[in-house]
Design a protein around this motif. Structure first.
Motif, PDB file in Angstrom:
ATOM      1  N   GLU A  10     -22.893 -17.000 -25.157  1.00  0.00           N
ATOM      2  CA  GLU A  10     -24.028 -16.163 -25.557  1.00  0.00           C
ATOM      3  C   GLU A  10     -23.623 -14.700 -25.635  1.00  0.00           C
ATOM      4  OE1 GLU A  10     -27.218 -13.427 -25.238  1.00  0.00           O
ATOM      5  OE2 GLU A  10     -25.856 -13.834 -23.545  1.00  0.00           O
ATOM      6  N   ARG A  48     -27.054 -24.329 -28.597  1.00  0.00           N
ATOM      7  CA  ARG A  48     -28.442 -24.254 -28.139  1.00  0.00           C
ATOM      8  C   ARG A  48     -29.296 -25.339 -28.803  1.00  0.00           C
ATOM      9  NH1 ARG A  48     -30.836 -19.811 -29.899  1.00  0.00           N
ATOM     10  NH2 ARG A  48     -29.073 -18.827 -30.960  1.00  0.00           N
ATOM     11  N   TYR A  83     -24.996 -26.014 -21.713  1.00  0.00           N
ATOM     12  CA  TYR A  83     -26.252 -25.270 -21.814  1.00  0.00           C
ATOM     13  C   TYR A  83     -27.405 -26.070 -21.195  1.00  0.00           C
ATOM     14  CZ  TYR A  83     -25.205 -21.197 -24.814  1.00  0.00           C
ATOM     15  OH  TYR A  83     -24.765 -19.993 -25.309  1.00  0.00           O
ATOM     16  N   PRO A 156     -33.156 -20.444 -21.817  1.00  0.00           N
ATOM     17  CA  PRO A 156     -32.045 -20.505 -20.852  1.00  0.00           C
ATOM     18  C   PRO A 156     -32.534 -20.823 -19.444  1.00  0.00           C
ATOM     19  CG  PRO A 156     -31.880 -18.557 -22.231  1.00  0.00           C
ATOM     20  CD  PRO A 156     -33.225 -19.147 -22.502  1.00  0.00           C
TER      21      PRO A 156
END
Length: 571
Positions: A10, A48, A83, A156
């Motif tokens: 990120e 993501r 993630y 997140p």
């Protein structure tokens, strides 16, 4: 999440969004390869999106098996699972030849709730799952059909250092594959250790590899280490390398500051396969690190490779021997990048007696390659009872550091045996590697694996020493395709050697080859060879990392797999 390695994706997506992150050179359609690249922004987007899709079918801590071919989708699968805090199980597409048994065992042991694959591998995945003796509903996600639009839905979540990131299945050189629990803290630490040892330059140094991503060295060096400094990683399929090893070198020649690596056999193979005409087109002056990280390390291979490509600008210091294992995530030690590889000649008889004594010129010698020093972790040579040995004495290699795993998946007894050891006078747990080694003048030398030792009449013999003797005794023997092992006897173990024939074996009398081998083994090791089998190319079993699987070879021999009929070890 700020301290976890996955958070760097990120960060780089924000700071250098258009910089290349991962490039896959695809040779499946064109001989010269087609490059496909994901920028940091794009790889973050896809990771993501996959994390959102994963959360629809898996909870944090549940397993997702990656049954996909080498490629950018594989990288996205690993990052997306991280993630989502879903435990990745990096495996391979079921149609990969030669690894079916390993895949079956690892998959069953991991017990995943879903499978990540690609459209191209979907048929083989369905066939594999249909053949599962204990089928259960499995959600299959095809990575190349996950919509990037899902990324907008991702929120997140905190990721702890102790959270499990993935299960790294060992290559199984001495036993059935076991899932090593690699936490986010482990992978973060080891990627930083490797990156520091290589002294990579942020956003400048390039990683270039062909190693399979399901293997620990390929995964950390290709996917994880470049994440530390926002570096570019370029990689290809292992089959593309095997078909034309010059492709590896051409990939390296494209960059001014590049690091790479592979097992010892890859350097031997490349040095013998790349032609003079191909060498004339290569500029390898930009290669800073060529990690040689799988046993056995051969000084002769390092010398041959360096001499072969010196005219291409390859610095002798570039060849960097190292040591590692899956239980330590992968990387443990390496030579300093500014030092040439060091090969030390020891007295063989002293070495088998447990002492590293320089060769005086009399008797027999063993050449060992230094694996350098650890970075960000500690290495000790210990007795079985946990007492540290001084420099110059052979013992088991023990490792301690933030990169060392906590356990094997669902195996408390073996985990306690391997990971829960105490060194006298020290607090905290140490990893017993199962490897024998010695610290000599401050550097680590690996002498062999404890379970591979050949013990005849009370004397220890290292199988790799015998294997070198055999392959050098007669040109009919294929180099680095020899397995020496012991089988039980009435009073003592007996030495057996299985070797693959080279092209120079054509027309040779097998009895002459056998006589040369027996004479060399007797002369160099004071050993009587109980049996010698000269077999066809490809018959000697290897692990996924290219190591000779000696125990598997011994089992095959006793089962009569080499055409000799079942063997009675007491006969």
């Amino acid at each position: 999440m700020s301290d976890a390695l996955i958070a760097r994706v990120e960060r780089w997506a924000r700071e250098i969004p258009d910089a290349p992150a991962y490039t896959f050179v695809d040779y499946s359609a064109e001989r010269d390869g087609v490059k496909r690249t994901l920028s940091w922004a794009k790889v973050d987007l896809k990771a993501r999106a996959l994390a959102v899709r994963l959360r629809e079918v898996a909870l944090p801590g549940e397993r997702a098996a990656i049954l996909a071919p080498q490629g950018l989708e594989y990288v996205v699968a690993m990052l997306g699972a991280m993630y989502a805090r879903v435990v990745a199980v990096p495996l391979f597409a079921p149609d990969l030849p030669g690894h079916a048994d390993r895949l079956i065992r690892a998959y069953a042991d991991a017990d995943p709730v879903c499978v990540l694959t690609t459209t191209s591998a979907l048929d083989s995945v369905h066939a594999f799952l249909d053949g599962d003796p204990a089928p259960r509903p499995k959600q299959i996600i095809t990575l190349d059909t996950v919509s990037d639009l899902l990324a907008d839905e991702w929120e997140p979540e905190p990721i702890g250092a102790d959270d499990l990131a993935y299960l790294q299945y060992t290559s199984g050189s001495t036993r059935a594959p076991a899932g090593v629990e690699i936490s986010h803290g482990n992978v973060t630490a080891n990627a930083e250790q490797l990156w520091e040892a290589f002294r990579a330059t942020p956003r400048v140094s390039t990683a270039a590899f062909w190693l399979p991503l399901f293997h620990d060295m390929g995964l950390i060096a290709t996917v994880a280490a470049p994440m530390v400094g926002g570096n570019h990683a370029v990689f290809m399929d292992p089959v593309a390398f095997v078909m034309h090893p010059v492709r590896w070198l051409r990939m390296l020649a494209e960059y001014d500051d590049v690091f790479t690596g592979g097992p010892n056999f890859a350097y031997e193979y490349t040095a013998t396969r790349v032609t003079d005409a191909e060498k004339a087109t290569l500029d390898l002056s930009g290669v800073t690190i060529m990690l040689n990280g799988a046993e056995p390390l051969r000084g002769s291979t390092i010398e041959r490779f360096s001499e072969t490509f010196a005219a291409c600008g390859l610095r002798p210091e570039a060849h960097t021997p190292g040591y590692g294992l899956a239980e330590a995530t992968v990387f443990v030690t390496a030579m300093d990048r500014d030092l040439p590889a060091r090969v030390t000649r020891f007295d063989r008889d002293e070495l088998t007696a447990g002492r590293a004594v320089p060769y005086s010129g009399e008797g027999r010698a063993s050449d060992l390659v230094s694996c350098g020093v650890p970075t960000g972790q500690r290495v000790a040579i210990a007795t079985e009872s946990g007492t540290a040995k001084p420099d110059g004495e052979v013992g088991e290699v023990w490792v301690r550091g933030p990169n060392v795993s906590r356990a094997y998946w669902r195996d408390e007894e073996r985990s306690a045996e391997v990971f829960g050891n105490v060194l006298d006078g020290e607090d905290g747990a140490w990893l017993r590697t199962g490897d024998l080694g010695v610290m000599y003048e401050g550097e680590l030398y690996i002498t062999g694996r404890i379970k591979d030792l050949i013990i005849v009449d009370g004397r220890n013999h290292y199988p790799q020493d015998v294997e070198v003797t055999v392959q050098e005794a007669d040109p009919a023997i294929r180099r680095d395709h020899v397995a020496a092992f012991a089988v039980p006897g009435e009073e003592t173990e007996r030495l057996v050697v299985v070797a693959e024939r080279s092209r120079k074996a054509d027309g040779r009398d097998p009895a002459d080859v056998m006589a040369n081998i027996r004479t060399a083994v007797a002369k160099n090791h004071d050993l009587r060879l109980h049996d010698f089998v000269l077999t066809e190319a490809g018959a000697v079993p290897r692990t996924s990392s290219g190591k000779i699987a000696r125990r598997a070879c011994a089992r095959a021999y006793l089962d009569g797999a080499f055409g000799t009929g079942p063997q009675d070890p007491d006969a």
